[in-house]
Design a protein around this motif. Structure first.
Motif, PDB file in Angstrom:
ATOM      1  N   SER A 234      44.828 -18.505  10.669  1.00 23.92           N
ATOM      2  CA  SER A 234      45.623 -18.532   9.444  1.00 23.92           C
ATOM      3  C   SER A 234      44.756 -18.267   8.218  1.00 23.92           C
ATOM      4  O   SER A 234      45.109 -17.467   7.342  1.00 23.92           O
ATOM      5  CB  SER A 234      46.318 -19.892   9.315  1.00 23.92           C
ATOM      6  OG  SER A 234      47.021 -19.983   8.107  1.00 23.92           O
ATOM      7  N   VAL A 235      43.574 -18.943   8.186  1.00 25.39           N
ATOM      8  CA  VAL A 235      42.661 -18.748   7.050  1.00 25.39           C
ATOM      9  C   VAL A 235      42.147 -17.314   7.016  1.00 25.39           C
ATOM     10  O   VAL A 235      42.073 -16.689   5.945  1.00 25.39           O
ATOM     11  CB  VAL A 235      41.483 -19.747   7.132  1.00 25.39           C
ATOM     12  CG1 VAL A 235      40.421 -19.407   6.098  1.00 25.39           C
ATOM     13  CG2 VAL A 235      41.980 -21.163   6.933  1.00 25.39           C
ATOM     14  N   PHE A 236      41.803 -16.770   8.199  1.00 24.70           N
ATOM     15  CA  PHE A 236      41.292 -15.400   8.252  1.00 24.70           C
ATOM     16  C   PHE A 236      42.353 -14.408   7.790  1.00 24.70           C
ATOM     17  O   PHE A 236      42.056 -13.457   7.064  1.00 24.70           O
ATOM     18  CB  PHE A 236      40.838 -15.059   9.666  1.00 24.70           C
ATOM     19  CG  PHE A 236      40.252 -13.675   9.784  1.00 24.70           C
ATOM     20  CD1 PHE A 236      38.951 -13.422   9.381  1.00 24.70           C
ATOM     21  CD2 PHE A 236      41.002 -12.622  10.280  1.00 24.70           C
ATOM     22  CE1 PHE A 236      38.410 -12.155   9.482  1.00 24.70           C
ATOM     23  CE2 PHE A 236      40.470 -11.351  10.374  1.00 24.70           C
ATOM     24  CZ  PHE A 236      39.168 -11.114   9.981  1.00 24.70           C
ATOM     25  N   ALA A 237      43.583 -14.650   8.229  1.00 27.01           N
ATOM     26  CA  ALA A 237      44.668 -13.761   7.798  1.00 27.01           C
ATOM     27  C   ALA A 237      44.838 -13.819   6.283  1.00 27.01           C
ATOM     28  O   ALA A 237      45.020 -12.789   5.621  1.00 27.01           O
ATOM     29  CB  ALA A 237      45.965 -14.140   8.510  1.00 27.01           C
ATOM     30  N   ALA A 238      44.757 -15.059   5.756  1.00 25.61           N
ATOM     31  CA  ALA A 238      44.888 -15.201   4.303  1.00 25.61           C
ATOM     32  C   ALA A 238      43.716 -14.530   3.587  1.00 25.61           C
ATOM     33  O   ALA A 238      43.901 -13.851   2.563  1.00 25.61           O
ATOM     34  CB  ALA A 238      44.956 -16.687   3.933  1.00 25.61           C
TER      35      ALA A 238
END
Length: 626
Positions: A234-238
């Motif tokens: 999720s953080v990487f996508a963000a």
């Protein structure tokens, strides 16, 4: 079952089994100790019996009183030994009775032998001696049999002890091995699952959900790893989305700056060009003063545009620092000559102390060094109402094996800077206070750019100031000494009667009518023959149909831009100089234009003296190559 519980159970089983075997071994060792103690008693009894036998034999042969007395004492000891053996349960009651009876029988036989007066070889004495020997032999045999029995029992106990110790060692080893193997399998399986789970923690790469049926600590850890994987994805996508947006924003910013640069520089080119032409015409004093004010305003506006563009380059990491040989003495002399007249116009004294060898050559970016010094001296003259502006320069001594340090100080006796404002001086869009901006003008970018330029060249720009007393800026640059041919950084002035460009055939390409009009006026004033094209397509057609010595090519034009037009011209002509004229801001664009086939690129607004110098140089190069 949890790993900790399983390990506890296996460890407990191992400990209990080992403890049981140890207890059995201790019990056997205790029995062995008891048997050894009894055997010692038997040995003592046997010793005493044999000693008594010796004394009895001596008495029979010698009838000695001494032997008799010692016999009595030993008999008592043997009786005590027999009682001890009986109490220690070594002798059964029947065996004890037998030994006591035989001992008493021996006593009675000795007493009879003592009381008889028959000779030693008489039949009676022989009978008594035979009886004594029989009792003595039976007693000795019985004790020796007991000794053999106990020795055998002790041997069995020793063997049993050895077997139990060996069994304890083997059983403990087997249990430890089995437990270790079971735990190893458990941990190995756990490590495999954890390794596979950790292997899926790869941001930006496809990964499946981590699943497990375990209910132990590893299962809990795998659940946490899965939660971390989901959070990381999720953080990487963000972050990826934010990075893409930032890149898009940066590209949009770059495009915006390029557009703004073009849109601002294009009218400024027309404005300053028109002023240049008007300056050469007949003007009244009032008109000349107004025209000078307009030129100053245009140049100030251009300086602000350049500052904004330089700051944008620095912030976006696009600033490039050159490394070339130059004479620092010439740069300092040029900036001194430029500002000494400005200082004198304000009634200021301009002092300079330049402690540099005339032939000193350094490696660095002379253009950026000149830019920093111009900014510092401009500020010094601007913010000093009365007093002195001073420039000092020196280099540190060196043995020639490493870089030297060029230090330049710009000192003024102007308004100074309050102590609480010093830390903000090198911040962008910052000045001492709002009244300074209103009174003196400026964008507040100059010193921020100078500090970043100094840092980009490996040096620093330091400040020392006191309000109402003046300011000292110290530029320190570590620069290698060079033995290459140095570049002279100076602006070449051109006189009105210069005929170096007379007869030069110029194809002028620009889509703005005003720019073409001004450029044609200046070029014709220099004696050039000018042909005009409104866009790239028309320029290609005119170049193919005519003969030109040089092409002045605007870059951004409708229909066909200057880059594409240059590529088409270069298909048939590789020699004719093509000088690009652009209002675009970034150095990588210059590289693109040169790669397309342009011979040279110069910025807008056009500095006419610079254009004259470039045209003169390129004409000489073409003439030399023909």
């Amino acid at each position: 079952m949890k790993i900790r519980t399983k390990a506890g159970v296996l460890g407990g089983i191992t400990v209990v089994a080992a403890a049981a075997l140890i207890l059995v071994t201790i019990s056997v060792l205790s029995r062995l100790y008891d048997v050894s103690a009894r055997l010692d008693q038997v040995n003592l009894t046997l010793h005493n019996v044999r000693a008594a036998d010796t004394l009895a034999t001596e008495f029979l042969l010698t009838q000695s009183e001494r032997a008799l007395k010692q016999w009595d004492r030993l008999r008592i000891k043997v009786e005590d030994n027999i009682s001890g053996l009986s109490e220690a349960l070594i002798l059964p009651n029947g065996a004890r009775t037998e030994l006591v009876i035989r001992l008493h029988s021996m006593q009675q036989t000795i007493e009879k032998l003592q009381s008889t007066s028959a000779p030693i070889d008489s039949p009676l004495s022989k009978i008594l001696m035979t009886r004594l020997n029989a009792n003595r032999n039976a007693l000795t045999a019985r004790v020796e049999a007991l000794e053999v029995q106990l020795e055998a029992e002790r041997g069995r106990l020793l063997n049993t002890t050895a077997i139990l110790i060996l069994a304890t060692v083997v059983m403990s080893s087997l249990l430890v091995t089995a437990s270790s193997y079971q735990l190893f399998k458990t941990f190995l399986g756990a490590f495999d699952e954890i390794s596979q789970a950790v292997g899926q923690l790869r941001p930006g790469q496809p990964s499946s959900k981590i699943r497990t049926a375990r209910r132990d600590e590893v299962g809990g850890l795998l659940v946490q790893i899965e939660a971390a994987r989901e959070s990381m994805d999720s953080v990487f996508a963000a972050e990826t989305d934010a990075r893409q947006k930032a890149e898009e924003l940066s590209s949009a910013k770059t495009a915006f700056i390029a557009t703004i640069s073009h849109e601002l520089r294009t009218p400024l080119n027309g404005l300053l060009g028109s002023i240049r032409i008007l300056t050469g015409s007949e003007l009244s004093g009032k008109q000349a003063r107004y025209l000078s004010m307009a030129e100053t305003s245009g140049e100030n506006l251009l300086a602000i545009v350049n500052d904004v563009l330089d700051f944008t380059k620095i912030e976006s990491g696009r600033l490039e620092v050159e490394r070339m040989a130059f004479h620092p003495m010439r740069i300092l002399q040029d900036v001194r000559s430029m500002f000494v007249s400005l200082a004198e116009q304000k009634g200021l004294r301009f002092d300079s102390t330049i402690d540099l060898p005339d032939d000193l050559q350094l490696l660095g970016d002379p253009t950026r060094i000149t830019q920093i010094l111009n900014n510092l001296l401009s500020n010094a003259v601007k913010f000093t109402a009365a007093g002195t502006v001073t420039i000092r320069a020196r280099v540190a001594e060196t043995d020639g094996s490493g870089p030297t340090t060029l230090t330049v100080e710009v000192i003024d006796t102007g308004i100074g800077i309050p102590a609480d404002k010093l830390k903000h001086v090198f911040e962008a869009f910052s000045q001492a206070d709002e009244t300074t901006t209103r009174k003196y003008g400026g964008s507040g970018l100059g010193l921020a750019i100078c500090a970043k330029l100094a840092a980009a060249m490996g040096g620093e720009l330091a400040l020392d100031s006191a309000e109402g007393q003046g300011t000292t800026f110290t530029l320190t640059l570590p620069l290698p000494i060079s033995t290459d041919d140095a570049r002279t950084v100076q602006r070449e002035r051109v006189s009105d009667d210069d005929t170096a460009l007379a007869g030069l055939r110029v194809l002028l390409v620009d889509d703005v009518d005003l720019n073409r009009m001004i450029a044609s006026e200046v070029l014709e004033h220099w004696g050039c023959t000018v042909s005009e094209a409104r866009d790239g397509r028309e320029a290609v057609d005119m170049f193919s149909a005519g003969h030109f010595d040089v092409v002045l090519m605007d870059v951004q034009m409708p229909e066909m831009d200057g880059v594409e037009a240059t590529r088409l011209i270069r298909r048939s002509d590789r020699l004719t100089p093509i000088i690009g004229m652009t209002a675009n801001a970034f150095s990588e664009q210059r590289g693109e234009y040169l790669q397309a086939g342009m011979t040279d690129v110069m910025p807008k607004p056009v500095v006419w003296d610079d254009l004259h110098a470039r045209l003169t140089r390129h004409r000489a190069q073409v003439t030399a190559s023909v």
